[in-house]
Enzyme design. Sequence first.
Site, PDB file in Angstrom:
ATOM      1  N   HIS A 268       0.826  -1.204   0.000  1.00 43.28           N
ATOM      2  CA  HIS A 268       0.000   0.000   0.000  1.00 43.28           C
ATOM      3  C   HIS A 268       0.869   1.267   0.000  1.00 43.28           C
ATOM      4  CE1 HIS A 268      -3.387  -2.603   0.465  1.00 43.28           C
ATOM      5  NE2 HIS A 268      -3.026  -2.967   1.682  1.00 43.28           N
ATOM      6  N   ASP A 319      -5.106  -8.216  -3.203  1.00 43.65           N
ATOM      7  CA  ASP A 319      -5.354  -7.984  -1.787  1.00 43.65           C
ATOM      8  C   ASP A 319      -6.653  -8.649  -1.305  1.00 43.65           C
ATOM      9  OD1 ASP A 319      -5.286  -7.053   0.788  1.00 43.65           O
ATOM     10  OD2 ASP A 319      -5.289  -4.929   0.294  1.00 43.65           O
TER      11      ASP A 319
END
Length: 446
Positions: A268, A319
């Site tokens: 991220h 994810d």
Amino acid sequence: MQVTTYWLEHAWLGTNAEPGVALDVSADGRVAAVRTGVDAPPPGAVVLRGFTVPGLANAHSHAFHRALRGTVQVGSGTFWTWREVMYTVAQRLTPETYFDLARAVYAEMALAGITSVGEFHYLHHAPGGTPYADPNAMGEALIAAAAEAGIRITLLDTAYLSSGFGAAPEPHQLRFTDGTAEKWAERVSALKEREGVRLGAAVHSVRAVPADQLATVARWAQDRQAPLHVHLSEQTAENDACQAAHGRTPTQLLADHGVLGPRTTGVHNTHLTDQDIALIGGTSTGTCMCPTTERDLADGIGPAVALQRAGSPLSLGSDSHAVIDLLEEARAMELDERLRTRTRGHWTAAALLRAATEDGQAALGWTDAGRLEPGALADFTTIALDSVRTAGPVPRLAAETAVFAASAADVRHTIVGGRHVVRDGVHRSVPDVARALADSIAALRG
């Protein structure tokens, strides 16, 4: 030596879409030769019509989150309310049901052209935190699921020790924790690499691994030259709590304890200071962007352009599996940046393909994958150029067409180690992936 020849109607060789490529694959599952200018399929060759690229790497996966798709799209909320729903699903999994779900999820990935997955694995123990008879039963279930689905796995076994900056785990987090980093390392060291499997480590986050135990996880990875991943600055609340606890940002804390480096990937990397970006880039720490999850959870848009300019290699992951589509992740990284800056063209299609292939594979420890060249692992995927999404552009624009118009639904073939895992859009060992997904997810409903 037995050789299988694949004839690629169009192939990505790193710089351009090359027409008429013959790829020889040896019995050991590696590319033996690449021949260009082959206008027609050689006798006996396997014909792959469309645009063939190196196998896609899904550098960040939580397989069980696939069971949340649809459910967490109801209503509003935040990352933190989404997390409560995730905990509920996590409590219901057993090694057997996790195998069933992960097998279906990894088969979905194969259908999307993914040949390697980085599984960020923190669901280790039985409910309440009691270890299974085999303390690695959940990790072994994931490894077995990937093998049956026909893709490579890097099991990023994750240290998760605290509910936040030294606080004891909450009841629903007891399945995740080994108690200390030393006990985590002892358990993980019992896992073994094998064909199609790499072992790596992960720090769940700075909030979940106390600062004085970060070095233990980093040292385990360093001793084995293994990949090390970490959720980094996904939420501003994490940054604020880290500043309150340690007087520094999460990136600075990781740097202080030896976590950053060229085998490390921050996942991220959304809310960073200029100093954070310089630290990440200056240590050649990678960045895994997960745009479809980051937008689904309203996390924000990370400074991917600045990170790459500073020296951080970019990779991509699905994810939480709001969708499983690495082509969508690639274009979303560019298109999100266009929205943020109101300018176009931050990455070429070639650069986005590299993030989805070679750099993603390297982030997972598969440094011999991600390229169509002699000696590389024979992992590749073919994208249709004649679907309703991709028909029209001239073949020399195949890379632009694939990245900016195609979807996972356009994948026709996936080959892993020279073995045809997906042929003509059908998974050869999990023929009804949709049914496998539906059944495995239904089994988890309360």
